[in-house]
Design an enzyme around this catalytic site. Structure first.
Site, PDB file in Angstrom:
ATOM      1  N   SER A 189      -8.221  -2.506  -2.943  1.00 17.42           N
ATOM      2  CA  SER A 189      -8.978  -1.274  -2.769  1.00 17.42           C
ATOM      3  C   SER A 189     -10.093  -1.182  -3.795  1.00 17.42           C
ATOM      4  CB  SER A 189      -8.063  -0.056  -2.894  1.00 17.42           C
ATOM      5  OG  SER A 189      -7.238   0.016  -1.772  1.00 17.42           O
ATOM      6  N   ARG A 225       0.844  -1.204   0.000  1.00 13.70           N
ATOM      7  CA  ARG A 225       0.000   0.000   0.000  1.00 13.70           C
ATOM      8  C   ARG A 225       0.867   1.237   0.000  1.00 13.70           C
ATOM      9  NH1 ARG A 225      -5.381   0.240   3.527  1.00 13.70           N
ATOM     10  NH2 ARG A 225      -6.708  -0.563   1.890  1.00 13.70           N
ATOM     11  N   ASP A 285      -3.771  -1.377  -6.895  1.00 16.71           N
ATOM     12  CA  ASP A 285      -4.289  -1.905  -5.641  1.00 16.71           C
ATOM     13  C   ASP A 285      -5.679  -2.512  -5.858  1.00 16.71           C
ATOM     14  OD1 ASP A 285      -5.008  -2.464  -3.108  1.00 16.71           O
ATOM     15  OD2 ASP A 285      -4.565  -0.498  -2.281  1.00 16.71           O
ATOM     16  N   TYR A 331      -3.213  -0.285   7.809  1.00 19.09           N
ATOM     17  CA  TYR A 331      -4.224  -1.260   8.197  1.00 19.09           C
ATOM     18  C   TYR A 331      -4.465  -1.162   9.692  1.00 19.09           C
ATOM     19  CZ  TYR A 331      -3.906  -3.497   3.654  1.00 19.09           C
ATOM     20  OH  TYR A 331      -3.944  -3.754   2.319  1.00 19.09           O
ATOM     21  N   GLN A 360      -0.977   2.580  -5.998  1.00 19.03           N
ATOM     22  CA  GLN A 360      -2.426   2.718  -5.837  1.00 19.03           C
ATOM     23  C   GLN A 360      -3.199   2.240  -7.065  1.00 19.03           C
ATOM     24  OE1 GLN A 360      -3.221   6.733  -4.690  1.00 19.03           O
ATOM     25  NE2 GLN A 360      -3.115   6.273  -2.519  1.00 19.03           N
TER      26      GLN A 360
END
Lengths: 464, 535
Positions: free
Chosen positions: B135, B124, B132, B230, B129
């Site tokens: 996500s 992360r 990801d 997290y 991103q």
């Protein structure tokens, strides 16, 4: 009995002054610290007046002088704009210097000629007047330079170091005749020395460039302390010695911090003539490659709308344009949108240590989002947008990458690690150090050519 | 190089690892793309769309593939063969792999010399991103959770005033404001519900607020953020307070969406049986953690149950219920990863933080979990290669470290040595030099030595005190020291003794005048500045 009373008063005042400085260790206690200082000063003055050190028939002269001084000081303090703080501090230093010279002369005139050799006392007077005179003229030059009345460019006379050495030598020679009454008349020797020290002060500060003023002002702060200490020796007064030493070391520490932040040697500041060396021709390897990409207010506004983490790096340009209020509005808007907007302050941003913090505080920026270089430098890689407002050398990557650069080794804010850097500048001119800035050519960088305040206000309007 | 996209055969799985759009991009990178027949049916992407952009439709996508793109981890096919054994030796497999759970699968892949990259292990970081997938899937699951809840909820989400009477808005509680949670609360908000969110990580508070939801908190201060953003497990005291808060909420809210996951652990039980029972009948609980055991005690994975009149949804296929968009976003994540790895010249670079994080097996070795990087901020910085290091930087940096600490060691010892040197010099002058300088028998010499002691001690005190001043207050420090250096006015006043006012006295008065400007100006301007500093 009176001596004991006075000693107690000196101790009390000294403790209050120390607590005053101690209070500045954080924002919560700072105001109380300032009050301690005021109380300490009142204690000291009251002790002198009521301790029978001042003949009562002189009070009608003394009190009006103090009232006038206080009135002038109050006016200055009320009127000064926060952007003009450096000038105020510089001119106040010159007053301390002037007062020290006057006190030194008074002490000289007051010497009881009949008893003893007084060699020590004369030595102390000499030291006091020397530092005082130097501080006085040096601070005036610093004041004029900061105000812009004198050009910020260093005055580089040929053989300037020789001139400095000769002036100091002349003062030493004069001191011999002053202390031991050989050759010259004492009064004449002291007068000549006062003049030479004054010229030396002028010359030392004149030889220093405008961008290096934070260091110079700190140095003069230190000198004004030492001169008070010297007066303490001269008048056999411990409170003056202690207070002078506190102020002297405070200024010395600030100068040290400033020098480190600019990667200068402290000696080059004391002896003058730095900050103006012609920039060494950059080695070809470091000549910036790539092109400068300009951006517009609209693009920047869009970029900021989608940014989650924003860091604003203010520099002297923000102070000059008085853009701090617009910048605060921008930060508020960003925070309302859920982004984090923080400020990164380089130790030598502005013209006075901590100057940017004061300007941002004036614009009601909460101090917990204003971070020092060491606190925030690691956060740049995870930042979406960095907005550099009127700063240049403090964000110059060549300080780290180009050993031939005049600013090599100077700690800088590593803004180029962010995803996007937008540099708000009036023009493409290089900073005070005269070094080209590879940041402008960096692939993540966009330039916004505008006046800081104008640009910020337009940006805020756009974001609204 | 050939990229193959097998059909996802698991029941309920409707996603696919490539869309016509992503296939086009892969082909433009120089790949040859094979798609198993009817692979995109579940996601409403019929075969002809793939054919139109240049993909080859095949019955057996496995043989001859260099890169296999999948959604689910390889598993046993209905005909008894295992997908992991079908991946050609030495080929690259990119899919959700969950290596912590599927150790046996990892071993199979290693044995077949497969280069396996787990989409669920993409680190992360900002740069990653766009790859990801967790996500992008969480975003979809969060959205869908509200849609599912609305389906089972017997009322409007938005409050309404109708001619027939007033309908109160639905009250939604989202537990865990990660990507899924934020997406859920945004969706609920969009439907007009009153939304609250809870999270152990205080950093997300502003994000919650920015979405227009209320952030509820427990009284206890404890930070729940672990590495990588997290969540982590909390202390018993915190959990107790949290439970009390939830019990109170249970009586108030209509919809609960739970999204709490702790990496590598079963989902924490947050919504207990009694909380479900104290909810109004007709309320809905959507448990997004159902696949890892569920946040709600009564959740049955993959089932919709009704407990005391409360519907509890344990769906694990929320993303498949939005299969077209889920496939599109996942396929884009894959394309970004492949682009990052060199596109058509796909290569594994273990120095790449993203690849190193995602890689599970490579060249017959298990490379997961990746070595821990102590702190992202301290990752090696290219700018600091020795060759480029400015010559002067090192010694100064050392000073810098000390300077930052109040009264740092180096500085103090320097001052101490200077002090000793000054005193020693003074002593030397007095001991041996007094005769020569004519200072003999002068009582002031002893006094001078005493003053020197006071002076040196004061310097030392000043040095200690000033190092503790915060850099933000350096300007006030200057103005306050300016004010107290106005103490020189004592010097002027001390000349005002005696009956008559001589020249010395007048000089003293002028000195007092200037020093007072300093005192008044310095203190007042400091006060003015300090008043501006606020939190």
């Amino acid at each position: 009995m009176m001596e004991v009373f006075l000693s107690l008063a000196w101790v009390l005042a000294s403790v209050l002054f120390i607590s005053s400085l101690r209070g500045l260790s954080n924002q919560e206690t700072a105001r109380r610290g300032n009050s301690y200082g005021i109380v300490g000063m009142c204690v000291a003055v009251a002790a002198v007046i009521f301790g029978e050190k001042v003949s009562s028939q002189h009070l009608p002269v003394l009190i009006p002088a103090m009232v006038v001084g206080a009135a002038l000081g109050t006016t200055l303090a009320k009127r000064v704009a926060m952007t003009a703080m450096p000038e105020l501090v510089a001119i106040l230093h010159s007053f301390v210097g002037l007062a020290a010279v006057l006190v030194g002369w008074a002490a000289y005139l007051d010497v009881d000629q009949s008893a003893g050799s007084h060699a020590l006392l004369y030595g102390e007077i000499w030291t006091d007047v020397f530092i005082g005179s130097l501080t006085f003229t040096g601070s005036i030059v610093a004041f004029l330079k900061l105000r812009g009345t004198l050009s910020g460019r260093p005055l580089l006379l040929p053989a300037r170091h020789l001139l400095n050495v000769l002036s100091v030598l002349a003062c030493v020679v004069l001191s011999l005749s002053f202390i031991w009454q050989t050759g010259l008349d004492r009064t004449l020797a002291l007068a000549v020395m006062t003049g030479i020290a004054g010229l030396l002060g002028l010359h030392l500060v004149a030889a220093i460039g405008g961008a290096d003023m934070p260091v110079v002002v700190s140095m003069l702060n230190s000198y004004s302390g030492w001169t008070a200490s010297a007066a303490g020796f001269m008048l056999e007064n411990d409170l003056l010695i202690i207070t002078g030493a506190l102020v002297g070391s405070s200024g010395a520490i600030l100068s040290y911090i400033m020098c480190r932040a600019m990667n200068r040697s402290i000696w080059s500041v004391i002896f003058g003539g730095f900050g103006g060396e012609a920039p060494a021709p950059s080695s070809t390897a470091s000549a910036p490659v790539g092109e400068v990409l300009a951006t517009t207010i609209e693009e920047l506004a869009n970029e900021l709308m989608s940014a989650k983490k924003v860091i604003i790096v203010p520099g002297y340009g923000m102070a000059v344009a008085r853009a701090q209020h617009a910048v605060r509005q921008l930060a508020d808007l960003l925070r309302e949108r859920g982004a984090t907007a923080r400020f990164a302050i380089h130790p030598v941003a502005g013209r006075l240590p901590g100057h940017m913090n004061v300007l941002l505080a004036e614009a009601s920026v909460p101090y917990d989002v204003v971070l020092e270089m060491d606190e925030i430098n690691d956060d740049f890689p995870s930042t979406d947008v960095v907005l550099v407002i009127g700063a240049n050398d403090i964000v110059n990557p060549s300080a780290q990458t180009d050993p031939a650069s005049p600013i090599a080794g100077m700690p800088v804010l590593e803004v180029w690690k962010a995803r996007r850097v937008v540099v708000l500048k009036r023009s493409r001119a290089s900073g005070y150090a005269g070094v080209d800035n590879p940041l402008f050519y960096h692939e993540a960088t966009r330039m916004l050519f505008a006046d800081a305040r104008d640009g910020m206000e337009k940006l805020v309007a756009k974001l609204k | 190089m050939r990229v193959s996209i097998p059909r996802e055969f698991l029941p309920g799985e409707r996603r696919v690892a490539a869309t016509p759009e992503s296939v086009k991009k892969l082909i433009s990178m120089g790949f040859e793309v094979c798609v198993e027949r009817s692979a995109g049916d579940g996601a409403s992407l019929p075969d002809r769309l793939y054919e139109e952009v240049g993909a080859t439709l095949v019955a057996d996508p496995w043989s001859g593939a260099d890169v296999v793109l999948k959604v689910r981890p390889p598993s046993e096919l209905p005909d008894g063969r295992h997908e992991a054994d079908l991946v050609p030796e030495g080929a690259t497999l990119i899919a959700f792999l969950w290596p912590a759970r599927n150790t046996e699968l990892v071993e199979r892949l290693r044995a077949r010399n497969v280069t396996a990259l787990a989409m669920d292990q993409i680190p992360r970081i900002s740069r990653a991103q766009k790859m990801d997938a967790l996500s992008s899937m969480a975003n979809i699951a969060g959205y869908r959770s509200i849609i599912e809840a609305a389906h089972h909820f017997g009322s409007f989400f938005c409050g309404q005033m109708t001619a027939a009477g007033k309908v109160a808005p639905a009250r939604v509680l989202v537990i865990g404001a990660g990507v899924a949670g934020l997406s859920a609360l945004g969706t609920a908000k969009g439907l007009g519900a009153v939304v609250r969110a809870f999270d152990t990580r205080s950093a997300v508070r502003d994000q919650v607020k920015s979405m227009g939801a209320e952030f509820i908190e427990v009284e206890i201060k404890e930070e729940g953020e672990a590495a990588g953003g997290y969540a982590r497990e909390m202390s018993p005291a915190f959990i107790e307070a949290e439970m009390a808060l939830f019990r109170k909420q249970a009586r108030e809210v209509d919809i609960v969406v739970t999204t709490a996951l702790i990496p590598g652990k079963p989902a924490p039980k947050l919504w207990l049986r009694d909380m479900v029972e104290s909810m109004r009948p007709g309320s809905v609980v959507v448990d997004l953690a159902a696949e890892s055991g569920g946040n709600c005690e009564v959740t049955v994975p993959d089932q919709v149950i009704v407990h005391h009149g409360v519907t509890v949804l344990g769906r694990t296929d929320l993303t498949s219920r939005l299969a077209t968009t889920a496939s599109q976003l996942y396929a884009n994540n894959l394309v970004h990863l492949i682009t990052d790895m060199g596109g058509g010249k796909l290569a594994v670079n273990l120095d790449d933080e993203v690849v190193r994080g995602a890689i599970v097996t490579h060249k017959g070795a298990v490379l997961w979990p990746p070595p821990k990087v102590a702190k992202p901020a301290e990752a090696p910085k290219p700018a600091e290669k020795p060759a480029e290091k400015p010559v002067e930087a090192a010694p100064r940096a050392k000073h810098g470290a000390h300077g930052a600490a109040p009264a740092g060691g180096d500085s103090v010892s320097t001052v101490t040595w200077v002090a000793i040197a000054v005193l020693a010099a003074a002593w030397g002058v007095m001991r041996f030099g007094t005769g020569a300088l004519g200072l003999e028998a002068d009582p002031s010499v002893r006094m001078f030595a005493e003053r020197l002691t006071v002076f040196v001690l004061s310097c030392f005190v000043g040095w200690q005190v000033v190092w503790s001043v915060t850099p933000a207050l350096h300007t006030p420090l200057m103005s306050v020291t300016n004010a107290i250096s106005g103490i020189i006015l004592l010097g002027g006043m001390l000349h005002l003794h005696g009956a008559t006012m001589g020249l010395a006295g007048w000089l003293g008065v002028v000195a007092v005048l200037f020093a007072t400007i300093n005192i008044a100006g310095g203190f007042l301007v400091t006060r003015r500045m300090l008043a501006m500093f606020r939190k």
